[in-house]
Design a protein around this motif. Sequence first.
Motif: not given
Length: 209
Positions: A52, A55, A152, A156
């Motif tokens: 994450s 990301v 994003a 995710f």
Amino acid sequence: MPTSAEWVVFLGTAALFALSPGPGVLYVLARSLRGGRTEGVRSVFGNALGASVHVVAAALGLSALLAASTVAFTVVKIAGAAYLVYLGVQAIVRRGDDGEVDSDGGAKRWARSPLAQGMIAELLNPKTALYFMALLPHFVHPETAPAPLVFALLGFIAVAMAALVDLAVAVFAGGLSGRLVNNPRWRVRQRVAAGLSMIGLGGFVAVAE
């Protein structure tokens, strides 16, 4: 935002990425065989947290800097490989510490937790950053939605799909570990096998292009 056809392509590509036996899933497998389902699931969440961060970095354009610098890429790759080798050696040489009380307090317990180790190992995997930089821009259309938000969102989703596959591996491998946990010889072999797996994984990461 991606078109309907692009969503199909993106989800298919993300699924292939999640199902491919990369460093993340192999790390989860090793930790699950060593410590059971609980340790395996924690390592899954560690991997997901580390991914994450990649990301967010990709959405902000920071991963492009890593991709553009050969030196930075090599440094991060070698650091990640060395960390995996370190974890493997620690798994082999540490004996009977399942019930050990850490005298150094919470900081040491956190550093040794599968969640923290999984997160660090994934953070030090530059190929994850390059994967997002190579894949996501094809599905981002700034004229229809802000690029960072789309980046994003897609990132995710890819992380969540990979985490689901990792969870399946953790549950399966952790179940095998739980059945044999009371066998002393198996515990020794389990620890050594997990350690050698992580050392081998570190070597693979170091030499992979």
